[in-house]
Design a protein around this motif. Sequence first.
Motif, PDB file in Angstrom:
ATOM      1  N   TRP A 146     -31.008 117.005 -14.706  1.00 43.51           N
ATOM      2  CA  TRP A 146     -31.992 116.445 -13.786  1.00 43.51           C
ATOM      3  C   TRP A 146     -31.406 116.484 -12.378  1.00 43.51           C
ATOM      4  O   TRP A 146     -30.195 116.404 -12.204  1.00 43.51           O
ATOM      5  CB  TRP A 146     -32.309 114.987 -14.118  1.00 43.51           C
ATOM      6  CG  TRP A 146     -32.794 114.701 -15.512  1.00 43.51           C
ATOM      7  CD1 TRP A 146     -32.303 115.194 -16.694  1.00 43.51           C
ATOM      8  CD2 TRP A 146     -33.846 113.805 -15.869  1.00 43.51           C
ATOM      9  NE1 TRP A 146     -32.983 114.666 -17.761  1.00 43.51           N
ATOM     10  CE2 TRP A 146     -33.943 113.808 -17.287  1.00 43.51           C
ATOM     11  CE3 TRP A 146     -34.715 112.992 -15.149  1.00 43.51           C
ATOM     12  CZ2 TRP A 146     -34.883 113.036 -17.982  1.00 43.51           C
ATOM     13  CZ3 TRP A 146     -35.639 112.219 -15.837  1.00 43.51           C
ATOM     14  CH2 TRP A 146     -35.726 112.243 -17.243  1.00 43.51           C
ATOM     15  N   GLY A 147     -32.274 116.557 -11.380  1.00 41.43           N
ATOM     16  CA  GLY A 147     -31.807 116.410 -10.009  1.00 41.43           C
ATOM     17  C   GLY A 147     -31.531 114.943  -9.700  1.00 41.43           C
ATOM     18  O   GLY A 147     -31.670 114.080 -10.570  1.00 41.43           O
ATOM     19  N   GLN A 148     -31.157 114.668  -8.461  1.00 44.22           N
ATOM     20  CA  GLN A 148     -30.829 113.277  -8.094  1.00 44.22           C
ATOM     21  C   GLN A 148     -32.073 112.454  -7.765  1.00 44.22           C
ATOM     22  O   GLN A 148     -32.011 111.236  -7.681  1.00 44.22           O
ATOM     23  CB  GLN A 148     -29.855 113.250  -6.898  1.00 44.22           C
ATOM     24  CG  GLN A 148     -30.493 113.249  -5.512  1.00 44.22           C
ATOM     25  CD  GLN A 148     -31.164 114.573  -5.145  1.00 44.22           C
ATOM     26  OE1 GLN A 148     -30.959 115.600  -5.811  1.00 44.22           O
ATOM     27  NE2 GLN A 148     -31.950 114.561  -4.077  1.00 44.22           N
TER      28      GLN A 148
ATOM     29  N   PHE B  87     -34.743 117.702 -21.452  1.00 40.88           N
ATOM     30  CA  PHE B  87     -34.488 117.882 -20.028  1.00 40.88           C
ATOM     31  C   PHE B  87     -33.001 117.779 -19.707  1.00 40.88           C
ATOM     32  O   PHE B  87     -32.399 116.732 -19.863  1.00 40.88           O
ATOM     33  CB  PHE B  87     -35.265 116.826 -19.226  1.00 40.88           C
ATOM     34  CG  PHE B  87     -36.737 116.797 -19.544  1.00 40.88           C
ATOM     35  CD1 PHE B  87     -37.415 115.610 -19.672  1.00 40.88           C
ATOM     36  CD2 PHE B  87     -37.439 117.977 -19.709  1.00 40.88           C
ATOM     37  CE1 PHE B  87     -38.773 115.578 -19.958  1.00 40.88           C
ATOM     38  CE2 PHE B  87     -38.798 117.967 -19.997  1.00 40.88           C
ATOM     39  CZ  PHE B  87     -39.463 116.762 -20.129  1.00 40.88           C
ATOM     40  N   ASP B  88     -32.451 118.890 -19.210  1.00 39.88           N
ATOM     41  CA  ASP B  88     -31.026 118.937 -18.926  1.00 39.88           C
ATOM     42  C   ASP B  88     -30.678 120.133 -18.073  1.00 39.88           C
ATOM     43  O   ASP B  88     -30.879 121.269 -18.506  1.00 39.88           O
ATOM     44  CB  ASP B  88     -30.233 119.032 -20.252  1.00 39.88           C
ATOM     45  CG  ASP B  88     -28.736 119.034 -20.019  1.00 39.88           C
ATOM     46  OD1 ASP B  88     -28.062 119.946 -20.529  1.00 39.88           O
ATOM     47  OD2 ASP B  88     -28.238 118.118 -19.327  1.00 39.88           O
TER      48      ASP B  88
ATOM     49  N   PRO C 296     -38.564 106.608 -17.782  1.00 39.64           N
ATOM     50  CA  PRO C 296     -39.117 107.836 -17.207  1.00 39.64           C
ATOM     51  C   PRO C 296     -40.499 108.154 -17.762  1.00 39.64           C
ATOM     52  O   PRO C 296     -40.868 107.697 -18.847  1.00 39.64           O
ATOM     53  CB  PRO C 296     -38.096 108.907 -17.617  1.00 39.64           C
ATOM     54  CG  PRO C 296     -36.842 108.159 -17.933  1.00 39.64           C
ATOM     55  CD  PRO C 296     -37.307 106.842 -18.497  1.00 39.64           C
TER      56      PRO C 296
ATOM     57  N   TYR D  79     -38.095 113.285 -10.210  1.00 42.87           N
ATOM     58  CA  TYR D  79     -36.990 114.161 -10.550  1.00 42.87           C
ATOM     59  C   TYR D  79     -37.514 115.532 -10.976  1.00 42.87           C
ATOM     60  O   TYR D  79     -38.519 115.610 -11.698  1.00 42.87           O
ATOM     61  CB  TYR D  79     -36.218 113.612 -11.746  1.00 42.87           C
ATOM     62  CG  TYR D  79     -35.546 112.272 -11.554  1.00 42.87           C
ATOM     63  CD1 TYR D  79     -36.146 111.097 -12.015  1.00 42.87           C
ATOM     64  CD2 TYR D  79     -34.290 112.175 -10.963  1.00 42.87           C
ATOM     65  CE1 TYR D  79     -35.513 109.862 -11.866  1.00 42.87           C
ATOM     66  CE2 TYR D  79     -33.655 110.945 -10.816  1.00 42.87           C
ATOM     67  CZ  TYR D  79     -34.279 109.808 -11.275  1.00 42.87           C
ATOM     68  OH  TYR D  79     -33.648 108.586 -11.141  1.00 42.87           O
TER      69      TYR D  79
ATOM     70  N   GLN E 210     -40.033 108.152 -12.386  1.00 39.96           N
ATOM     71  CA  GLN E 210     -39.570 106.872 -12.908  1.00 39.96           C
ATOM     72  C   GLN E 210     -39.926 105.785 -11.901  1.00 39.96           C
ATOM     73  O   GLN E 210     -39.358 105.739 -10.803  1.00 39.96           O
ATOM     74  CB  GLN E 210     -38.068 106.907 -13.171  1.00 39.96           C
ATOM     75  CG  GLN E 210     -37.532 105.686 -13.872  1.00 39.96           C
ATOM     76  CD  GLN E 210     -36.083 105.853 -14.313  1.00 39.96           C
ATOM     77  OE1 GLN E 210     -35.314 106.588 -13.706  1.00 39.96           O
ATOM     78  NE2 GLN E 210     -35.699 105.169 -15.381  1.00 39.96           N
TER      79      GLN E 210
ATOM     80  N   LEU F  67     -33.996 122.548 -21.622  1.00 40.79           N
ATOM     81  CA  LEU F  67     -32.658 122.706 -22.181  1.00 40.79           C
ATOM     82  C   LEU F  67     -32.319 124.156 -22.505  1.00 40.79           C
ATOM     83  O   LEU F  67     -31.197 124.614 -22.265  1.00 40.79           O
ATOM     84  CB  LEU F  67     -32.508 121.851 -23.441  1.00 40.79           C
ATOM     85  CG  LEU F  67     -31.180 121.946 -24.185  1.00 40.79           C
ATOM     86  CD1 LEU F  67     -30.033 121.435 -23.316  1.00 40.79           C
ATOM     87  CD2 LEU F  67     -31.249 121.169 -25.492  1.00 40.79           C
TER      88      LEU F  67
ATOM     89  N   VAL G  57     -40.451 114.902 -13.613  1.00 42.58           N
ATOM     90  CA  VAL G  57     -40.445 113.641 -14.350  1.00 42.58           C
ATOM     91  C   VAL G  57     -40.306 112.534 -13.318  1.00 42.58           C
ATOM     92  O   VAL G  57     -39.529 112.669 -12.369  1.00 42.58           O
ATOM     93  CB  VAL G  57     -39.278 113.574 -15.357  1.00 42.58           C
ATOM     94  CG1 VAL G  57     -39.342 112.290 -16.177  1.00 42.58           C
ATOM     95  CG2 VAL G  57     -39.275 114.790 -16.272  1.00 42.58           C
TER      96      VAL G  57
END
Lengths: 106, 123
Positions: free
Chosen positions: B113-115, B110-111, B45, B95, B39, B100, B37
């Motif tokens: 996410w990376g940094q 989505f759960d 996003p 990201y 942004q 989920l 994803v």
Amino acid sequence: EIVLTQSPDTLSLSPGERAILSCRASQSVSSYLAWYQQKPGQAPRLLIYDASNRATGIPARFSGSGSGTDFTLTISSLEPEDFAVYYCHQRSNGLTFGGGTKVEIK
Amino acid sequence: EVQLVESGGGLVQPGGSLRLSCAASGFTFSSYEMNWVRQAPGKGPEWVSYIGRSGSTISYADSVKGRFTISRDNTKNSLYLQMNSLRAEDTAVYYCARDLVPAASFVGWFDPWGQGTLVTVSS
């Protein structure tokens, strides 16, 4: 493509107040809607999925409601850590996100 | 602790290529569908791509179809995004995000996410 329109763009509130955020879909998404919270410099965090289910670890002051085209995220009593940007997201037809609502300290 | 750590971003000229990586830990990587994803600065996003647990099911947003390739290596707990023919409008934080629900067909929530890793396309 399903367009998600969030309102208001910015919500100015004080800690302890109730926040009500709106997300409107350009066509029905049934209950296939989620809400995410994003703080500056951080990734989005899932709060609510399937319109009203809280994700793991999300406090009970966050609640979601709605179906079809109109959805609401309610924060019952704002904590200092709740001031952030909130996005809605649909997975009914493709995957799209709203433009966000910023909840700022009044 | 579940962790997703992206790498590989940077500055690239229009028409150039980059390969992003996402290292997963703290969960059974092969049990989850995975996503990229992005942004853009100041925007919401935008979902980019999805890959199924075995890598045999893949989907792309129209905006990247034919230019980006998603892949995964379950032996290395890693997700990848090969980005070719980059354009200015591809500039964004990218990201990786886990689906989920494990061991299920694509859910689309989505759960976590990376940094994120920043990709800047500019001459």
